[in-house]
Design an enzyme around this catalytic site. Structure first.
Site, PDB file in Angstrom:
ATOM      1  CG  HIS A  13     111.647 -33.237  78.836  1.00 55.96           C
ATOM      2  ND1 HIS A  13     110.690 -32.569  78.092  1.00 55.96           N
ATOM      3  CD2 HIS A  13     110.961 -33.844  79.844  1.00 55.96           C
ATOM      4  CE1 HIS A  13     109.503 -32.754  78.636  1.00 55.96           C
ATOM      5  NE2 HIS A  13     109.636 -33.525  79.697  1.00 55.96           N
ATOM      6  CD  GLU A  40     111.327 -37.056  81.988  1.00 55.31           C
ATOM      7  OE1 GLU A  40     110.203 -37.168  82.506  1.00 55.31           O
ATOM      8  OE2 GLU A  40     111.478 -36.826  80.762  1.00 55.31           O
ATOM      9  CG  ASP A  42     107.102 -39.423  80.615  1.00 60.53           C
ATOM     10  OD1 ASP A  42     107.012 -38.801  81.681  1.00 60.53           O
ATOM     11  OD2 ASP A  42     107.435 -38.894  79.537  1.00 60.53           O
ATOM     12  CG  HIS A  55     103.982 -37.430  78.421  1.00 63.13           C
ATOM     13  ND1 HIS A  55     102.783 -36.785  78.165  1.00 63.13           N
ATOM     14  CD2 HIS A  55     104.531 -36.791  79.493  1.00 63.13           C
ATOM     15  CE1 HIS A  55     102.613 -35.812  79.043  1.00 63.13           C
ATOM     16  NE2 HIS A  55     103.651 -35.791  79.850  1.00 63.13           N
ATOM     17  CD  GLU A 115     106.948 -37.785  85.001  1.00 62.12           C
ATOM     18  OE1 GLU A 115     105.756 -37.455  85.161  1.00 62.12           O
ATOM     19  OE2 GLU A 115     107.761 -37.094  84.363  1.00 62.12           O
TER      20      GLU A 115
END
Length: 242
Positions: A13, A40, A42, A55, A115
């Site tokens: 993450h 993952e 952002d 993020h 993302e």
């Protein structure tokens, strides 16, 4: 299964957020070093259209800068310290661009869930830019990324630009009309907060053929329980080698 991409069960993450400053190159390298096969992260956009890995809508929490990202040009933030907030060991860690990140992922042979995390009002513009970048620059040695978002507007825009994208629909709570939404955005995976997952929910989603990915699972016992229930993958701040 709606996607033929082999999704690993453990996905780091924001890189390896528990071990290094989130959404940085060091965090991605750390995830690889631990044994993760995917991470993952952002992707947002600066005022002048540079795609960066971050993020929050504000710079304050994860850098020594301050204020809203949406109003900042790349020139004003590229030299910010994005590591000291986590630990002095990471002083002068920089905010990476999406372009730079793609290149590093290729070198590390590290797959990814990208993302789309647009600043307010940038849902379409940011998604189009991300889709074009993936379409033109994604390394051939890597599996296709999953492109996820809480913004269905972003997912629709990205898929229109690059029809081959694997779309992941992100939900905090599964809405009653989730099947309709998933079909509209052409989702191939469903992403949920692990705390809302039940056996019944999993059976319902799997009954429609969707793999389920859950966030953010930092306990391996909990992860194993979710796998037993039928969850395909977990996002974790503390990735481990499977």
């Amino acid at each position: 299964m709606l996607t033929t991409t082999k999704i690993p069960r453990v996905i780091g993450h924001r890189g390896a957020k528990g071990f290094a400053p989130e959404n940085t190159i060091t965090s991605f390298r750390k995830a690889k070093e631990i044994g993760a096969n995917w991470v993952e992260f952002d992707v947002k956009e600066t005022e002048d259209g540079v795609l960066i890995i971050m993020h929050d809508d504000d710079l304050d929490r994860t850098t020594n800068g301050s204020g809203k990202l949406i109003s900042k040009k790349w020139e004003a933030i590229k030299n910010l310290d994005a590591g000291s907030w986590f630990s002095s060991e990471f002083k002068n860690e920089k905010i990476p661009t999406f372009d730079q990140t793609i290149s590093v992922l290729g070198q590390l042979n590290l797959g990814a869930n990208v993302e789309i995390k647009p600043c307010p009002s940038r849902e379409t513009r940011t998604a189009i830019a991300i889709a074009n970048e993936i379409k033109n620059k994604w390394p051939k040695n890597l599996p296709k990324p999953i492109v996820s978002s809480f913004s269905m507007e972003s997912l629709l825009a990205a898929k229109k630009i690059e029809p081959n994208l694997i779309i992941g629909a992100l939900f905090e709570k599964l809405p009653p009309d989730w099947k309709k939404i998933a079909k509209e955005v052409k989702a191939q995976t469903i992403h949920l907060d692990h705390e809302i997952v039940t056996k019944e929910l999993i059976m319902e989603i799997q009954g429609e053929g969707y793999p389920i990915l859950t966030y953010t699972v930092n306990d391996q016992t909990r992860a194993n329980y979710l796998f037993e229930l039928g969850v395909s993958a977990v996002f974790t701040d503390y990735p481990w080698k499977e």
